[in-house]
Design a protein around this motif. Sequence first.
Motif, PDB file in Angstrom:
ATOM      1  N   VAL A 163       0.890  -1.229  -0.016  1.00 40.05           N
ATOM      2  CA  VAL A 163      -0.031  -0.050   0.182  1.00 40.05           C
ATOM      3  C   VAL A 163       0.982   1.276  -0.019  1.00 40.05           C
ATOM      4  CG1 VAL A 163      -0.119   0.250   2.720  1.00 40.05           C
ATOM      5  CG2 VAL A 163      -1.884   1.200   0.776  1.00 40.05           C
ATOM      6  N   GLY A 164       0.365   2.171  -0.723  1.00 37.01           N
ATOM      7  CA  GLY A 164       1.167   3.404  -0.656  1.00 37.01           C
ATOM      8  C   GLY A 164       0.896   4.096   0.577  1.00 37.01           C
ATOM      9  N   ILE A 165       1.693   4.916   1.317  1.00 41.00           N
ATOM     10  CA  ILE A 165       1.515   5.399   2.396  1.00 41.00           C
ATOM     11  C   ILE A 165       1.564   7.021   2.260  1.00 41.00           C
ATOM     12  CG2 ILE A 165       2.472   5.965   4.488  1.00 41.00           C
ATOM     13  CD1 ILE A 165       1.342   3.131   4.695  1.00 41.00           C
ATOM     14  N   HIS A 166       0.374   7.610   2.779  1.00 38.70           N
ATOM     15  CA  HIS A 166       0.312   9.093   2.799  1.00 38.70           C
ATOM     16  C   HIS A 166       0.372   9.683   4.183  1.00 38.70           C
ATOM     17  CE1 HIS A 166      -0.346   8.999  -1.407  1.00 38.70           C
ATOM     18  NE2 HIS A 166      -1.326   8.138  -1.164  1.00 38.70           N
ATOM     19  N   ASP A 167      -0.074   8.796   5.196  1.00 37.92           N
ATOM     20  CA  ASP A 167      -0.195   9.087   6.594  1.00 37.92           C
ATOM     21  C   ASP A 167      -0.579   7.829   7.489  1.00 37.92           C
ATOM     22  OD1 ASP A 167      -2.971   8.777   6.366  1.00 37.92           O
ATOM     23  OD2 ASP A 167      -3.278  10.913   5.808  1.00 37.92           O
ATOM     24  N   ASN A 168      -0.793   8.017   8.619  1.00 43.84           N
ATOM     25  CA  ASN A 168      -0.970   6.902   9.289  1.00 43.84           C
ATOM     26  C   ASN A 168      -2.415   6.249   9.277  1.00 43.84           C
ATOM     27  OD1 ASN A 168       0.430   5.329  11.715  1.00 43.84           O
ATOM     28  ND2 ASN A 168      -1.368   5.740  12.980  1.00 43.84           N
ATOM     29  N   GLN A 169      -3.359   7.089   8.564  1.00 45.98           N
ATOM     30  CA  GLN A 169      -4.583   6.473   8.192  1.00 45.98           C
ATOM     31  C   GLN A 169      -4.441   5.461   7.011  1.00 45.98           C
ATOM     32  OE1 GLN A 169      -6.408   7.780  10.935  1.00 45.98           O
ATOM     33  NE2 GLN A 169      -8.093   7.302   9.274  1.00 45.98           N
ATOM     34  N   SER A 170      -3.355   5.560   6.637  1.00 44.65           N
ATOM     35  CA  SER A 170      -3.039   4.510   5.157  1.00 44.65           C
ATOM     36  C   SER A 170      -2.983   3.141   5.781  1.00 44.65           C
ATOM     37  CB  SER A 170      -1.808   4.942   4.492  1.00 44.65           C
ATOM     38  OG  SER A 170      -1.924   6.113   4.073  1.00 44.65           O
ATOM     39  N   LEU A 171      -2.773   3.125   6.954  1.00 42.80           N
ATOM     40  CA  LEU A 171      -2.446   1.727   7.438  1.00 42.80           C
ATOM     41  C   LEU A 171      -3.715   1.032   8.177  1.00 42.80           C
ATOM     42  CD1 LEU A 171       0.342   2.290  10.080  1.00 42.80           C
ATOM     43  CD2 LEU A 171       0.690   1.712   7.664  1.00 42.80           C
ATOM     44  N   LYS A 172      -4.825   1.747   8.109  1.00 40.01           N
ATOM     45  CA  LYS A 172      -6.209   1.446   8.623  1.00 40.01           C
ATOM     46  C   LYS A 172      -6.614   0.231   7.919  1.00 40.01           C
ATOM     47  CE  LYS A 172      -6.571   4.076  11.967  1.00 40.01           C
ATOM     48  NZ  LYS A 172      -6.429   3.417  13.613  1.00 40.01           N
ATOM     49  N   GLN A 173      -6.357   0.462   6.468  1.00 37.97           N
ATOM     50  CA  GLN A 173      -7.103  -0.537   5.409  1.00 37.97           C
ATOM     51  C   GLN A 173      -6.400  -1.929   5.738  1.00 37.97           C
ATOM     52  OE1 GLN A 173      -5.861   0.325   1.136  1.00 37.97           O
ATOM     53  NE2 GLN A 173      -5.002   2.181   2.209  1.00 37.97           N
ATOM     54  N   LEU A 174      -5.190  -1.806   6.338  1.00 33.63           N
ATOM     55  CA  LEU A 174      -4.412  -3.129   6.354  1.00 33.63           C
ATOM     56  C   LEU A 174      -4.576  -3.865   7.722  1.00 33.63           C
ATOM     57  CD1 LEU A 174      -1.153  -2.114   5.163  1.00 33.63           C
ATOM     58  CD2 LEU A 174      -2.828  -3.171   4.044  1.00 33.63           C
ATOM     59  N   GLU A 175      -5.415  -3.328   8.721  1.00 34.20           N
ATOM     60  CA  GLU A 175      -5.339  -3.985   9.886  1.00 34.20           C
ATOM     61  C   GLU A 175      -6.041  -5.454   9.899  1.00 34.20           C
ATOM     62  OE1 GLU A 175      -7.370  -1.184  12.486  1.00 34.20           O
ATOM     63  OE2 GLU A 175      -5.481   0.176  12.625  1.00 34.20           O
TER      64      GLU A 175
ATOM     65  N   PHE B 140       8.390   8.016   1.776  1.00 35.94           N
ATOM     66  CA  PHE B 140       7.297   8.772   2.507  1.00 35.94           C
ATOM     67  C   PHE B 140       7.807   9.131   3.713  1.00 35.94           C
ATOM     68  CE2 PHE B 140       6.749   4.329   3.436  1.00 35.94           C
ATOM     69  CZ  PHE B 140       6.459   4.492   4.907  1.00 35.94           C
ATOM     70  N   ASP B 141       7.191  10.055   4.272  1.00 33.69           N
ATOM     71  CA  ASP B 141       7.498  10.570   5.651  1.00 33.69           C
ATOM     72  C   ASP B 141       7.283   9.558   6.872  1.00 33.69           C
ATOM     73  OD1 ASP B 141       8.312  11.736   7.952  1.00 33.69           O
ATOM     74  OD2 ASP B 141       6.507  13.349   8.095  1.00 33.69           O
ATOM     75  N   TRP B 142       8.532   8.963   7.182  1.00 28.22           N
ATOM     76  CA  TRP B 142       8.552   7.844   8.080  1.00 28.22           C
ATOM     77  C   TRP B 142       7.932   8.212   9.216  1.00 28.22           C
ATOM     78  CZ3 TRP B 142      14.311   7.454   6.300  1.00 28.22           C
ATOM     79  CH2 TRP B 142      14.371   6.714   5.055  1.00 28.22           C
ATOM     80  N   ASN B 143       8.078   9.335   9.731  1.00 19.18           N
ATOM     81  CA  ASN B 143       7.480  10.171  10.946  1.00 19.18           C
ATOM     82  C   ASN B 143       5.900   9.978  11.007  1.00 19.18           C
ATOM     83  OD1 ASN B 143       9.966  10.823  12.619  1.00 19.18           O
ATOM     84  ND2 ASN B 143      10.272  11.874  10.667  1.00 19.18           N
ATOM     85  N   CYS B 144       5.413   9.997   9.965  1.00 19.42           N
ATOM     86  CA  CYS B 144       4.007  10.032   9.780  1.00 19.42           C
ATOM     87  C   CYS B 144       3.030   8.885  10.193  1.00 19.42           C
ATOM     88  CB  CYS B 144       3.394  10.611   8.568  1.00 19.42           C
ATOM     89  SG  CYS B 144       3.607   9.358   7.047  1.00 19.42           S
ATOM     90  N   ILE B 145       3.663   7.942  10.316  1.00 22.26           N
ATOM     91  CA  ILE B 145       3.114   6.452  10.679  1.00 22.26           C
ATOM     92  C   ILE B 145       3.544   5.730  11.969  1.00 22.26           C
ATOM     93  CG2 ILE B 145       2.740   6.193   8.152  1.00 22.26           C
ATOM     94  CD1 ILE B 145       5.343   3.871   8.652  1.00 22.26           C
ATOM     95  N   SER B 146       2.935   5.058  12.466  1.00 23.85           N
ATOM     96  CA  SER B 146       3.037   4.107  13.432  1.00 23.85           C
ATOM     97  C   SER B 146       2.933   2.690  13.366  1.00 23.85           C
ATOM     98  CB  SER B 146       2.215   4.413  14.770  1.00 23.85           C
ATOM     99  OG  SER B 146       2.548   5.751  15.249  1.00 23.85           O
ATOM    100  N   PRO B 147       3.912   1.976  12.502  1.00 27.47           N
ATOM    101  CA  PRO B 147       3.801   0.565  12.187  1.00 27.47           C
ATOM    102  C   PRO B 147       3.498  -0.240  12.981  1.00 27.47           C
ATOM    103  CG  PRO B 147       6.023   1.197  11.677  1.00 27.47           C
ATOM    104  CD  PRO B 147       5.225   2.576  12.156  1.00 27.47           C
TER     105      PRO B 147
END
Length: 215
Positions: A100-112, A136-143
């Motif tokens: 998935v292409g990451i833009h912000d932490n919301q991008s991770l929601k679809q993967l949960e 992408f900005d590595w600081n914008c997400i909490s993997p």
Amino acid sequence: MKVKICGITDLTTAIAAVDYGADAVGFVFAESKRKISVIKAKDIITHLPKEVLKVGVFVNESKEKIEEIASEAGLTHVQLHGDETPAFSQSLSFPIIKAVGIHDNQSLKQLESYPCEYVLLDGPKGKFRGGNGLSFDWNCISPHDLKEKKVILAGGLDEENVEEAIKLIQPYMVDVSSGVETDGKKDLNKIQTFINKAKGSQTGGTRNEFIYTAE
């Protein structure tokens, strides 16, 4: 720290990458300057150690075609880089890596709740779905929110930033493609340096539940 070298198109590079310590190699079957034929991929894979992961990259391909290519080439994992639904992923008989292409932490929601063991966090879409060398900005997400997944982080990684990225994201594996190329071709010196830096960035300890990749 595990490493995946993606966009493999020839046997010499594949063998060198594995000799340098690569844990996985990727073959692109979608539209890309690194696209490879099933016959060529199969020939390369027959020369690789059993324990090395052989990953096929697909973008919005049919289930039948994916299964056919994966079986014929000898893939161990299928990487879905398009708009594949959870149901589609669940219908496949191979272990899945969902990108998935990451833009912000919301991008991770679809993967949960996506039915896959691995997720690949990539940079923004360019001409192709992956392998664009864009970070992408590595600081914008909490993997770490993806506690049940092994996360692959991709996009814009190279020998200069891989150590920093690993320290920040604390991944399980890193995956690189364009970041180890010179003039559009895989550079064996860059591959070796990248792998050495990635594997030297962590010393022992507990294995992280994340995979970090560079595309």
